[in-house]
Design an enzyme around this catalytic site. Structure first.
Site, PDB file in Angstrom:
ATOM      1  N   GLN A 123      55.503  26.035  61.770  1.00 64.06           N
ATOM      2  CA  GLN A 123      54.368  26.546  61.209  1.00 64.06           C
ATOM      3  C   GLN A 123      53.888  28.033  61.665  1.00 64.06           C
ATOM      4  O   GLN A 123      53.563  27.987  63.008  1.00 64.06           O
ATOM      5  CB  GLN A 123      52.954  25.787  61.539  1.00 64.06           C
ATOM      6  N   GLY A 124      53.930  29.059  61.041  1.00 69.29           N
ATOM      7  CA  GLY A 124      53.577  30.374  61.520  1.00 69.29           C
ATOM      8  C   GLY A 124      52.078  30.701  61.145  1.00 69.29           C
ATOM      9  O   GLY A 124      52.014  31.452  60.285  1.00 69.29           O
ATOM     10  N   SER A 126      49.048  30.552  63.817  1.00 72.95           N
ATOM     11  CA  SER A 126      48.552  31.382  65.182  1.00 72.95           C
ATOM     12  C   SER A 126      48.950  32.400  65.712  1.00 72.95           C
ATOM     13  O   SER A 126      50.345  32.435  65.401  1.00 72.95           O
ATOM     14  CB  SER A 126      48.256  30.147  66.195  1.00 72.95           C
ATOM     15  N   SER A 158      54.900  25.360  67.360  1.00 69.31           N
ATOM     16  CA  SER A 158      55.503  23.958  67.851  1.00 69.31           C
ATOM     17  C   SER A 158      56.717  23.732  67.132  1.00 69.31           C
ATOM     18  O   SER A 158      56.970  23.872  65.777  1.00 69.31           O
ATOM     19  CB  SER A 158      54.476  22.830  67.359  1.00 69.31           C
ATOM     20  N   GLU A 241      45.855  13.987  56.739  1.00 68.76           N
ATOM     21  CA  GLU A 241      46.430  13.840  57.972  1.00 68.76           C
ATOM     22  C   GLU A 241      45.669  14.413  59.229  1.00 68.76           C
ATOM     23  O   GLU A 241      45.896  14.067  60.339  1.00 68.76           O
ATOM     24  CB  GLU A 241      47.793  14.623  57.995  1.00 68.76           C
TER      25      GLU A 241
END
Length: 382
Positions: A123-124, A126, A158, A241
């Site tokens: 995931q890009g 932050s 992450s 989620e």
């Protein structure tokens, strides 16, 4: 094909436990937050092969099609077994986003590659200076011909050290308010201009990384949800989620270790220690009750809102306090790295303590969640 929703909750829970016991290797069941792809790919592929990888996806796309009640049981059983998170961004975020906002071509192209593990996603979102205030991001994308040219710097990404694809929020219009000029773009990391620099955490892992994007290209066809509509698309990720961030599962595992360490250290008859453990057990029970009440609302088909912030605060802070007391009870041995030299090979308590710091930060810091509650529930001024 199996209609999982037709089973009773008890029968589905039994099926999940049987699948885990049969197929999940022991090294994935250590209660660690993440494990590297080289260690987890066998378990990922086993879930995919037997249809257990994507609980929330429709059956037609390789998922289980679970309704929310069964999905909660799925998550609870994975937590009960201490199963680590394994390259979940594709299943957890990319698939649902494409099913909700993607084109038929995007769905047909990307979803099978997630199931097969050909595409591993990170995931890009932050950036330095744009973490809690994500809308302040400065990564930019401009259109040249049939491609986006992307320049920017992502951080705390992450799984980036193992991923080969990244979904990026990038600014595509600087003339409008900051939330309105952002787009959601799918990017292949296997190209010049993508640089991944691992970040070693305080517990010694390279769980996440910095990602530098220098004139990186992505086809315009990889835009999801329309130009300048990325903020809405990103917000849709924060759905069902999110509830799991408030689950007591990490606290329960930590409590089991605390009780065991107290006994091994000869502190299980000390009234002061027992009193402090009992207070944490009460806090953990409160967390479990709050979580179950929200789970019941979800099972009944009701929506949820700011109570997720309350759960996040209670769950993560309780978990952290349990690990703190565990180190104290272990005495001088609690500060040692590696397995604590008790007779039964007690796990690395210092690692547990350090790992418990992270949940209070990711997914929005506890301070940010307190601000959300203060402003939106109590109506306090900014």
């Amino acid at each position: 094909m199996q209609d999982w929703n037709a089973l009773s909750d008890e029968a589905f829970r039994a099926a999940a436990r049987d699948f885990i016991e049969t197929h999940c290797p022991a090294h994935i069941r250590r209660g660690e937050e993440h494990v590297r792809w080289e260690q987890s790919q066998g378990w990922y592929r086993a879930m995919a092969a037997h249809g257990w990888l994507a609980p929330g996806w429709p059956v037609a796309h390789g998922g289980m099609g679970l309704k929310q009640a069964k999905h909660l049981i799925y998550l609870e059983e994975w937590a009960r077994a201490g199963i680590s998170r394994v390259m979940e961004q594709g299943v957890l975020n990319v698939g649902p986003v494409l099913l909700a906002h993607g084109t038929p071509e995007q769905v047909a192209h990307y979803l099978p590659k997630i199931i097969s593990a050909e595409h591993l996603w990170c995931q890009g979102f932050s950036e330095p200076g744009a973490g809690s205030d994500l809308a302040a991001l400065r990564t930019e994308a401009r259109i040249e011909g049939d491609a986006f040219i992307i320049n920017g710097h992502k951080i705390w990404t992450s799984g980036a050290v193992d991923a080969n694809h990244i979904f990026v929020l990038a600014r595509t219009d600087k003339s409008v308010r900051k939330q309105a000029g952002i787009s959601f773009i799918l990017v292949d990391m296997r190209q010049p201009g993508v640089t991944v620099k691992p970040i070693v955490t305080i517990n010694g892992d390279a769980e996440f990384a910095e990602v530098f994007l220098d004139d990186v290209r992505a086809p315009v066809a990889n835009l999801v949800g329309g130009l300048n509509n990325g903020w809405k698309v990103a917000q849709s990720l924060l759905g069902f989620e999110r509830v799991w961030a408030g689950s007591p599962h990490m606290g329960r595992q930590a409590m089991d270790r605390l009780v065991r360490v107290a006994k091994l250290a000869g502190r299980d008859r000390d009234p002061v220690t027992l009193d402090r453990i009992a207070q944490l057990q009460i806090d953990l029970a409160d967390n479990a009750e709050m979580y179950e009440r929200l789970a019941q609302e979800i099972r009944a088909g009701h929506s949820f809102g700011f109570e997720v912030s309350t759960l996040k605060i209670v769950a993560t802070e309780t978990y952290a306090r349990i690990t703190e007391l565990t180190l104290e009870v272990a005495g001088e041995r609690g500060g040692l790295g590696g397995e604590v030299p008790f007779t039964d090979g007690t796990p690395d308590l210092l690692r547990d303590y350090l790992t418990a710091r992270a949940p209070m930060i990711y997914g929005g810091t506890v301070q940010v969640h307190r601000n959300i509650l203060a402003k939106r529930v109590l109506g306090l001024p900014s």
